[in-house]
Design a protein around this motif. Structure first.
Motif, PDB file in Angstrom:
ATOM      1  N   VAL A   4      40.731  22.444  43.216  1.00  0.00           N
ATOM      2  CA  VAL A   4      39.391  22.209  42.696  1.00  0.00           C
ATOM      3  C   VAL A   4      39.132  20.708  42.777  1.00  0.00           C
ATOM      4  CG1 VAL A   4      37.812  22.538  40.770  1.00  0.00           C
ATOM      5  CG2 VAL A   4      39.706  24.148  41.118  1.00  0.00           C
ATOM      6  N   ARG A  31      34.224  33.025  40.119  1.00  0.00           N
ATOM      7  CA  ARG A  31      33.741  32.411  38.877  1.00  0.00           C
ATOM      8  C   ARG A  31      33.956  30.904  38.879  1.00  0.00           C
ATOM      9  NH1 ARG A  31      34.581  36.327  33.686  1.00  0.00           N
ATOM     10  NH2 ARG A  31      33.627  38.164  34.588  1.00  0.00           N
ATOM     11  N   TYR A  33      32.753  27.168  36.584  1.00  0.00           N
ATOM     12  CA  TYR A  33      32.300  26.699  35.272  1.00  0.00           C
ATOM     13  C   TYR A  33      32.117  25.179  35.290  1.00  0.00           C
ATOM     14  CZ  TYR A  33      34.777  31.069  34.132  1.00  0.00           C
ATOM     15  OH  TYR A  33      35.226  32.369  34.110  1.00  0.00           O
ATOM     16  N   LEU A  45      31.222  24.488  27.034  1.00  0.00           N
ATOM     17  CA  LEU A  45      30.712  25.080  28.261  1.00  0.00           C
ATOM     18  C   LEU A  45      29.248  24.727  28.469  1.00  0.00           C
ATOM     19  CD1 LEU A  45      31.376  27.014  30.621  1.00  0.00           C
ATOM     20  CD2 LEU A  45      30.643  28.892  29.143  1.00  0.00           C
ATOM     21  N   TYR A  48      27.907  28.467  33.579  1.00  0.00           N
ATOM     22  CA  TYR A  48      28.911  29.203  34.319  1.00  0.00           C
ATOM     23  C   TYR A  48      28.254  30.147  35.311  1.00  0.00           C
ATOM     24  CZ  TYR A  48      28.159  32.933  30.801  1.00  0.00           C
ATOM     25  OH  TYR A  48      27.616  33.893  29.965  1.00  0.00           O
ATOM     26  N   PHE A  50      29.185  33.605  37.713  1.00  0.00           N
ATOM     27  CA  PHE A  50      30.136  34.659  38.040  1.00  0.00           C
ATOM     28  C   PHE A  50      30.130  35.002  39.527  1.00  0.00           C
ATOM     29  CE2 PHE A  50      31.457  34.533  34.007  1.00  0.00           C
ATOM     30  CZ  PHE A  50      31.191  35.564  33.107  1.00  0.00           C
ATOM     31  N   PHE A  97      39.294  38.304  35.991  1.00  0.00           N
ATOM     32  CA  PHE A  97      40.023  38.726  34.808  1.00  0.00           C
ATOM     33  C   PHE A  97      40.610  37.558  34.047  1.00  0.00           C
ATOM     34  CE2 PHE A  97      39.269  42.950  35.976  1.00  0.00           C
ATOM     35  CZ  PHE A  97      39.445  43.044  37.340  1.00  0.00           C
ATOM     36  N   MET A  98      40.188  36.335  34.426  1.00  0.00           N
ATOM     37  CA  MET A  98      40.530  35.135  33.671  1.00  0.00           C
ATOM     38  C   MET A  98      42.025  35.009  33.453  1.00  0.00           C
ATOM     39  SD  MET A  98      38.407  32.889  32.750  1.00  0.00           S
ATOM     40  CE  MET A  98      38.597  31.258  32.095  1.00  0.00           C
ATOM     41  N   THR A  99      42.818  35.320  34.465  1.00  0.00           N
ATOM     42  CA  THR A  99      44.254  35.153  34.286  1.00  0.00           C
ATOM     43  C   THR A  99      44.630  33.681  34.205  1.00  0.00           C
ATOM     44  OG1 THR A  99      44.496  35.340  36.679  1.00  0.00           O
ATOM     45  CG2 THR A  99      44.904  37.319  35.372  1.00  0.00           C
ATOM     46  N   GLU A 100      43.871  32.827  34.837  1.00  0.00           N
ATOM     47  CA  GLU A 100      44.088  31.393  34.711  1.00  0.00           C
ATOM     48  C   GLU A 100      42.835  30.659  35.158  1.00  0.00           C
ATOM     49  OE1 GLU A 100      47.572  29.883  36.571  1.00  0.00           O
ATOM     50  OE2 GLU A 100      47.131  27.800  36.069  1.00  0.00           O
ATOM     51  N   ALA A 101      42.477  29.614  34.429  1.00  0.00           N
ATOM     52  CA  ALA A 101      41.381  28.748  34.835  1.00  0.00           C
ATOM     53  C   ALA A 101      41.970  27.511  35.489  1.00  0.00           C
ATOM     54  CB  ALA A 101      40.522  28.364  33.634  1.00  0.00           C
ATOM     55  N   PHE A 103      41.260  23.762  36.812  1.00  0.00           N
ATOM     56  CA  PHE A 103      40.314  22.691  36.576  1.00  0.00           C
ATOM     57  C   PHE A 103      40.358  21.647  37.687  1.00  0.00           C
ATOM     58  CE2 PHE A 103      38.702  23.279  32.262  1.00  0.00           C
ATOM     59  CZ  PHE A 103      39.537  24.262  31.788  1.00  0.00           C
ATOM     60  N   GLY A 104      39.215  21.007  37.889  1.00  0.00           N
ATOM     61  CA  GLY A 104      39.164  19.834  38.740  1.00  0.00           C
ATOM     62  C   GLY A 104      39.726  18.631  37.997  1.00  0.00           C
TER      63      GLY A 104
ATOM     64  N   TYR B  32      42.856  38.130  25.098  1.00  0.00           N
ATOM     65  CA  TYR B  32      43.615  37.232  25.981  1.00  0.00           C
ATOM     66  C   TYR B  32      43.600  35.851  25.351  1.00  0.00           C
ATOM     67  CZ  TYR B  32      44.782  34.377  30.041  1.00  0.00           C
ATOM     68  OH  TYR B  32      45.356  33.464  30.894  1.00  0.00           O
ATOM     69  N   TYR B  36      46.530  25.653  26.967  1.00  0.00           N
ATOM     70  CA  TYR B  36      46.462  24.664  28.024  1.00  0.00           C
ATOM     71  C   TYR B  36      46.960  23.321  27.513  1.00  0.00           C
ATOM     72  CZ  TYR B  36      43.773  27.683  31.131  1.00  0.00           C
ATOM     73  OH  TYR B  36      43.387  28.698  31.963  1.00  0.00           O
ATOM     74  N   ARG B  43      43.875  16.752  34.105  1.00  0.00           N
ATOM     75  CA  ARG B  43      43.095  17.964  33.855  1.00  0.00           C
ATOM     76  C   ARG B  43      43.875  18.921  32.967  1.00  0.00           C
ATOM     77  NH1 ARG B  43      42.983  19.838  39.979  1.00  0.00           N
ATOM     78  NH2 ARG B  43      43.674  17.709  40.306  1.00  0.00           N
ATOM     79  N   LEU B  46      47.216  25.420  32.441  1.00  0.00           N
ATOM     80  CA  LEU B  46      47.771  26.541  31.699  1.00  0.00           C
ATOM     81  C   LEU B  46      49.284  26.383  31.548  1.00  0.00           C
ATOM     82  CD1 LEU B  46      47.210  29.436  30.515  1.00  0.00           C
ATOM     83  CD2 LEU B  46      47.881  30.290  32.764  1.00  0.00           C
ATOM     84  N   ARG B  51      48.674  38.365  25.892  1.00  0.00           N
ATOM     85  CA  ARG B  51      47.636  39.378  25.780  1.00  0.00           C
ATOM     86  C   ARG B  51      47.867  40.189  24.515  1.00  0.00           C
ATOM     87  NH1 ARG B  51      44.441  39.284  30.183  1.00  0.00           N
ATOM     88  NH2 ARG B  51      45.302  38.182  31.988  1.00  0.00           N
ATOM     89  N   TYR B  98      35.216  38.239  29.717  1.00  0.00           N
ATOM     90  CA  TYR B  98      36.341  37.353  30.019  1.00  0.00           C
ATOM     91  C   TYR B  98      35.949  35.894  29.910  1.00  0.00           C
ATOM     92  CZ  TYR B  98      38.632  41.573  31.610  1.00  0.00           C
ATOM     93  OH  TYR B  98      39.172  42.818  31.669  1.00  0.00           O
TER      94      TYR B  98
END
Lengths: 112, 112
Positions: A4, A31, A33, A45, A48, A50, A97-101, A103-104, B32, B36, B43, B46, B51, B98
């Motif tokens: 990113v 997705r 943000y 936020l 965002y 999707f 499924f937002m398993t990980e975000a 970031f830049g 979830y 972070y 940045r 995670l 969960r 999510y």
């Protein structure tokens, strides 16, 4: 890690000027943000998206606008910058499924 | 709407001791809970997540516990080291969209 990428990394601008912050990602996620980070306030936020056709306001969207030019690109604009928009801005992307975000590196914006 | 409270805002511990950061969430549908770590000038990344179908998860020196009844979850760092100094953020999301809701962050200071 260049998954990113945000440009610019630092920017000083004058009150009333229009400024655009750009973000591109190579994760292939739909997705994206935009967050704002102020000391002691965590990540808030702004907008965002999707997917390319789905853009939503976040909790602090006033004074900001966004454009999703492609799956990989999401830009944030300040139409008329004001000093209290001085902050660190982060772009992020995630899978549905937002398993990980991811970031830049952040853009440090100063409005004088 | 969903709210996530994080405590303490600053935590100072002696190197080698344990550190615990706690978060509470308001939406019982949240399922979830990621943590972070943001090192100075970097940045957020995670470090661990959990969960709602799991009560505890460990990864070497870090662990996260979840109490769904009380709606709180905690990050535990054992045998703290100087490189653990950072700001830690908790977050919560629910399956309806999510969307991550972030805590305000905890600045962890490891004293030599």
């Amino acid at each position: 890690d260049a998954d990113v990428t945000q440009t610019p990394r630092n920017r000083i601008t004058k009150t009333g000027k229009r400024i655009m912050l750009e973000c591109s990602q190579t994760k292939g996620h739909d997705r994206m943000y935009w967050y704002r980070q102020d000391p002691g306030l965590g990540l808030r936020l702004i907008y965002y998206s999707f997917d390319v056709k789905d853009i939503n306001k976040g909790e602090i969207s006033d004074g900001y606008s966004v454009s999703r030019q492609a799956q990989a690109k999401f830009s944030l604009s300040l139409e008329s910058a004001i000093p209290n928009q001085t902050a660190l801005y982060f772009c992020a992307t995630s899978d549905p499924f937002m398993t990980e975000a991811f970031f830049g590196q952040g853009t440090r914006l100063t409005v004088v | 709407g969903e709210n996530v409270e994080q405590h303490p805002s600053t935590l100072s511990v002696q190197e080698g001791d344990s550190a615990v950061i706690k978060c509470t969430y308001s939406d019982s549908a949240s399922n979830y809970f990621p943590w972070y770590k943001q090192e100075l000038g970097k940045r957020p990344q995670l470090i661990i997540d959990i969960r709602s179908n799991v009560g505890e998860k460990k990864d070497q020196r870090i662990a996260v516990t979840l109490n769904k009844t009380a709606k709180h979850f905690s990050l535990h760092i054992t045998e703290t080291q100087p490189e653990d100094s950072a700001v830690y953020f908790c977050a919560a999301s629910r399956p309806s969209n999510y969307q991550l809701i972030w805590g305000a962050g905890t600045k962890l200071i490891i004293k030599p």
